[in-house]
Design an enzyme around this catalytic site. Sequence first.
Site, PDB file in Angstrom:
ATOM      1  N   PRO A   1      -1.933  -2.273   9.017  1.00  0.00           N
ATOM      2  CA  PRO A   1      -0.965  -1.294   8.496  1.00  0.00           C
ATOM      3  C   PRO A   1      -1.075  -1.085   6.989  1.00  0.00           C
ATOM      4  O   PRO A   1      -1.306  -2.026   6.225  1.00  0.00           O
ATOM      5  CB  PRO A   1       0.391  -1.903   8.870  1.00  0.00           C
ATOM      6  CG  PRO A   1       0.102  -2.717  10.088  1.00  0.00           C
ATOM      7  CD  PRO A   1      -1.267  -3.303   9.850  1.00  0.00           C
ATOM      8  N   CYS A   2      -0.861   0.172   6.591  1.00  0.00           N
ATOM      9  CA  CYS A   2      -1.065   0.547   5.189  1.00  0.00           C
ATOM     10  C   CYS A   2       0.234   0.724   4.410  1.00  0.00           C
ATOM     11  O   CYS A   2       0.194   0.913   3.191  1.00  0.00           O
ATOM     12  CB  CYS A   2      -1.864   1.855   5.120  1.00  0.00           C
ATOM     13  SG  CYS A   2      -0.946   3.310   5.727  1.00  0.00           S
ATOM     14  N   GLN A   3       1.379   0.694   5.085  1.00  0.00           N
ATOM     15  CA  GLN A   3       2.625   1.138   4.453  1.00  0.00           C
ATOM     16  C   GLN A   3       2.898   0.462   3.108  1.00  0.00           C
ATOM     17  O   GLN A   3       3.336   1.112   2.152  1.00  0.00           O
ATOM     18  CB  GLN A   3       3.818   0.899   5.392  1.00  0.00           C
ATOM     19  CG  GLN A   3       3.874   1.862   6.565  1.00  0.00           C
ATOM     20  CD  GLN A   3       3.080   1.358   7.761  1.00  0.00           C
ATOM     21  OE1 GLN A   3       2.213   0.502   7.626  1.00  0.00           O
ATOM     22  NE2 GLN A   3       3.379   1.890   8.941  1.00  0.00           N
TER      23      GLN A   3
END
Length: 381
Positions: free
Chosen positions: A75-77
């Site tokens: 995940p990049c959030q």
Amino acid sequence: MNKRTFYEFFAGGGMARAGLGEEWECLFANDFDAKKADSYRANWGDEESLLVGDIAAVRTENLEGCADLAWASFPCQDLSLAGGGSGLAGTRSGTFWTFWNLIRLLRVEGRAPRSIVLENVCGTLTSNGGEDFRSIVSAFVGSGYRVGAMVIDAAHFVPQSRPRLFVVGIRNDLPIPSSLRAEGPNDEMHPQAMRQALGSLPSGTQEKLVWWSVNLPRGRNIDFADLLEAEPKGVSWHSREETRNLLNMMTERNLSKVREVELRTRELGTLEAGSLYRRTRNGIQRAEVRFDSVAGCLRTPSGGSSRQTVIVVDRGRVRSRLLSPREAARLMGLADTYILPANYNQAYHLMGDGVVAPVVSFIAKGILNSVLARGVLRATG
């Protein structure tokens, strides 16, 4: 011929699997999102290898054999420039460490994957002053891998502007052909932020770094307009008033782009297509358009990002609508046989969260296949 094997972590709809192709066999896949898992099953029909749930629940006994590759588009959030800045300490992007703990345990068991590829946003390079990126590289080296990073823009392969960071690690016992190793960085794949972060690593870690030498394709043979559906499914054309409202949201600079295309298509009797995003600039919502044959980067319709709009100018007539789910899939390099969710938001989210399949294929063919083939020769020679 025996297929090469891989684990697909944070698998989503299996776009890494799509890019690897039929020459690769999936031994294990994992994603916590049940809706994405439905898409994975619909396309790959792989009940046995897919584990739906938090990666923290994955155990090494779930991971069959000794895979040639572990792919992780984590995940990049928390790493995104639009995120909260938590980096690898964040709840979402911090799952990298949960993934890496599995790699460490596999190493203890003598089953460390022969290669590992991570994919994430370019904000990883500058997150926490570059410390998060250095931590990732150090994790590779500390677990017995030589490692190199690249920024590759999907626009080399599909008409979508989507630069992403790819970190490729090769287990120390596998020889890397000299043809794949450059003497130093190049401007296109190794930006200054990457060089700065890597330059401050300890010398022992730097000795394990690889500057990958691969030739990116030139002259993409398909443009954004070529991917548009003649009769789009899942979306409707905007009314004249809705299109006019979008035009009214443009600055003079963006509106002049539309006027130029209106004039050109009217004079030539042609059609041109562009892509548009709504963004908030200085507290004012603006419509920003591009007519350079490339779509803007697909994003998930959450966290304040708007869904991408198609603007078509046909012999001077301006029309607009949302990008269709199939068009989004085409921008990710997926074949029209790829089964999409029936729900628009689910389909768009699945695509916006994914990895571009042709870029996966490029890395596999350009680096992994060569290294892994040599590893087999060394083991059997």
